[in-house]
Structure formats: structure tokens, C-alpha cells
Motif scaffolding. Structure first.
Motif, PDB file in Angstrom:
ATOM      1  N   UNK A   1      19.113  23.704  -5.411  1.00 39.95           N
ATOM      2  CA  UNK A   1      20.488  23.471  -5.822  1.00 39.95           C
ATOM      3  C   UNK A   1      20.986  22.117  -5.302  1.00 39.95           C
ATOM      4  N   UNK A   2      21.514  21.323  -6.191  1.00 40.32           N
ATOM      5  CA  UNK A   2      22.205  20.089  -5.827  1.00 40.32           C
ATOM      6  C   UNK A   2      23.624  20.248  -6.358  1.00 40.32           C
ATOM      7  N   UNK A   3      24.627  20.308  -5.502  1.00 45.18           N
ATOM      8  CA  UNK A   3      25.989  20.640  -5.943  1.00 45.18           C
ATOM      9  C   UNK A   3      26.509  19.807  -7.105  1.00 45.18           C
ATOM     10  N   UNK A   4      26.285  18.506  -7.113  1.00 45.13           N
ATOM     11  CA  UNK A   4      26.859  17.659  -8.156  1.00 45.13           C
ATOM     12  C   UNK A   4      26.053  17.678  -9.452  1.00 45.13           C
ATOM     13  N   UNK A   5      24.876  18.306  -9.450  1.00 41.90           N
ATOM     14  CA  UNK A   5      24.090  18.424 -10.680  1.00 41.90           C
ATOM     15  C   UNK A   5      24.220  19.802 -11.327  1.00 41.90           C
ATOM     16  N   UNK A   6      24.841  20.724 -10.639  1.00 37.47           N
ATOM     17  CA  UNK A   6      24.972  22.089 -11.168  1.00 37.47           C
ATOM     18  C   UNK A   6      26.253  22.211 -11.973  1.00 37.47           C
TER      19      UNK A   6
ATOM     20  N   UNK B   1      15.536  15.722  -7.799  1.00 34.59           N
ATOM     21  CA  UNK B   1      15.686  17.184  -7.737  1.00 34.59           C
ATOM     22  C   UNK B   1      14.468  17.861  -8.348  1.00 34.59           C
ATOM     23  N   UNK B   2      14.020  17.373  -9.496  1.00 27.92           N
ATOM     24  CA  UNK B   2      12.852  17.951 -10.175  1.00 27.92           C
ATOM     25  C   UNK B   2      11.602  17.875  -9.302  1.00 27.92           C
ATOM     26  N   UNK B   3      11.506  16.823  -8.492  1.00 34.24           N
ATOM     27  CA  UNK B   3      10.351  16.634  -7.611  1.00 34.24           C
ATOM     28  C   UNK B   3      10.390  17.536  -6.374  1.00 34.24           C
ATOM     29  N   UNK B   4      11.516  18.214  -6.171  1.00 33.03           N
ATOM     30  CA  UNK B   4      11.634  19.127  -5.034  1.00 33.03           C
ATOM     31  C   UNK B   4      12.417  18.580  -3.855  1.00 33.03           C
ATOM     32  N   UNK B   5      12.974  17.392  -3.985  1.00 31.71           N
ATOM     33  CA  UNK B   5      13.788  16.844  -2.897  1.00 31.71           C
ATOM     34  C   UNK B   5      15.003  17.731  -2.696  1.00 31.71           C
TER      35      UNK B   5
ATOM     36  N   UNK C   1      25.745   6.721  -5.378  1.00 33.09           N
ATOM     37  CA  UNK C   1      26.499   7.841  -5.944  1.00 33.09           C
ATOM     38  C   UNK C   1      26.839   7.486  -7.397  1.00 33.09           C
ATOM     39  N   UNK C   2      26.498   8.388  -8.292  1.00 30.57           N
ATOM     40  CA  UNK C   2      26.699   8.168  -9.719  1.00 30.57           C
ATOM     41  C   UNK C   2      25.414   7.951 -10.482  1.00 30.57           C
ATOM     42  N   UNK C   3      24.317   7.666  -9.791  1.00 27.79           N
ATOM     43  CA  UNK C   3      23.026   7.470 -10.460  1.00 27.79           C
ATOM     44  C   UNK C   3      22.392   8.843 -10.716  1.00 27.79           C
ATOM     45  N   UNK C   4      22.968   9.539 -11.667  1.00 28.98           N
ATOM     46  CA  UNK C   4      22.578  10.913 -11.971  1.00 28.98           C
ATOM     47  C   UNK C   4      21.146  10.990 -12.496  1.00 28.98           C
ATOM     48  N   UNK C   5      20.710  10.012 -13.257  1.00 29.00           N
ATOM     49  CA  UNK C   5      19.341  10.046 -13.788  1.00 29.00           C
ATOM     50  C   UNK C   5      18.322  10.061 -12.646  1.00 29.00           C
TER      51      UNK C   5
END
Length: 188
Positions: A182-187, A144-148, A134-138
Motif C-alpha cells: 500500500x502506498x497512500x497517495x497511489x491508492x 511500488x510494482x517492484x516491491x518498494x 513529489x508528484x512523479x506518479x509514474x
């Protein structure tokens, strides 16, 4: 299992070799790699030598399959499918050297690994998981970009040489459309 070399427009993914030890050692001095991956801390040259020696053995066992990511012959990172269980599941993991971050090379390498992991001529996987501290946003942005698709938090599930952390988990199924979700913590 015999090692497989994968190629993309810019990259070659192949076994790390003794010629890569210095580049691996240098990259693994990075604070981010030491914080967010399970590399030993402090990371010594002998760790890189041991890693390079272990990778072919792991391929033989068919459980942890690691590639060196190379651009124009130079190692810029590693990527792999780990915890391959024979039941159609595996986990993707990766790091990029600090000097090679950006430019979508990691996503390009990951696409090749995912394609091979799902292919019948590859591992014929059904599900590939991604996990990160948790915290490794990069790392989360790449996944997320890969579709996970984000699935939640695993409490105190990820451990490395110095930490035991909560971990984000996401997964990609062979049948998924591989479009960002949608990823809640990236939006926002």
C-alpha cells in the motif's frame, strides 16, 4: 569496480557509449526528464558527451553505477544504483525516453538491477532506496510494482538545475518479498 552487463528477456543493460550520445541528448529534451531528474537544464549535447565519459569513471570509483537500457541495440533509457556506500546501501534511479515508455521495460530493467544489487556476486546490498520528486506518479508506480515500501516525504531534499522539491522515499530490503504494498497517495 569493473562494469557489468545485465540481460533480460528483451533488454541489455550496459555502459552507455559515444554511439548513445544523440539518443541521450534527444531523450533529455523531454520536459518530464528535465523536471524530475537531476539533468542540466537546458540539456545540451555536451552534457550527454560528458555523461558518457563520466560513467566508466564512476564505475571505477564504485559509488554510482549507471547502465544504458537497450532494446534491440537502441538506447531507450538509463538506470543505475547510486550513492553506493560500502555499508550495504544504494539508491536506484532511472529514466526512460518518451518514445519507450510503457510495456513494462523499465520494471524489467529494474528487476535485473535490483537482483544484481542484492546478489552476493553483485553488490551484496541490504537496502536499496528509491526517491522521486513529489508528484512523479509514474516513477512511484514503477517503484511500488517492484516491491518498494513507501516510507514518507523528505522535505525540500531533492534538487536539480531549476528546482528544490519535497521528495518521496521508499525502500526495498534484500529480505522483502518484493510484492506491491500500500502506498497512500497511489491508492483510491
Amino acid at each position: 569496480m569493473e562494469p557489468v552487463t545485465l540481460r533480460t528477456a528483451r533488454l541489455e543493460l550496459s555502459l552507455p557509449t559515444e554511439d548513445d550520445v544523440d539518443a541521450i541528448f534527444e531523450a533529455c529534451q523531454d520536459g518530464g526528464i528535465q523536471r524530475y531528474t537531476p539533468v542540466p537544464v537546458p540539456y545540451e549535447r555536451s552534457h550527454a558527451e560528458g555523461f558518457v565519459a563520466q560513467v566508466p569513471k564512476d564505475w571505477d570509483a564504485g559509488k554510482n553505477l549507471t547502465w544504458a537500457i537497450r532494446e534491440r541495440g537502441a538506447l531507450i533509457g538509463t538506470i543505475g544504483l547510486y550513492r553506493v556506500d560500502g555499508m550495504g546501501n544504494g539508491e536506484i534511479g532511472f529514466w526512460m525516453a518518451p518514445w519507450a515508455r510503457g510495456g513494462d521495460r523499465l520494471a524489467e530493467a529494474a528487476d535485473a538491477v535490483i537482483d544484481w544489487g542484492f546478489a552476493e556476486a553483485g553488490l551484496d546490498l541490504t537496502r536499496i532506496e528509491w526517491r522521486a520528486v513529489v508528484g512523479n506518479v509514474a516513477s512511484a508506480r514503477v517503484a511500488r510494482r517492484l516491491g518498494f515500501q513507501y516510507e514518507g516525504v523528505l522535505r525540500r531534499a531533492l534538487a536539480n538545475a531549476k528546482y528544490r522539491d519535497d521528495g518521496w522515499i521508499a525502500a526495498l530490503l534484500r529480505t522483502d518479498d518484493r510484492m506491491p504494498h500500500l502506498w497512500p497517495f497511489l491508492e483510491g
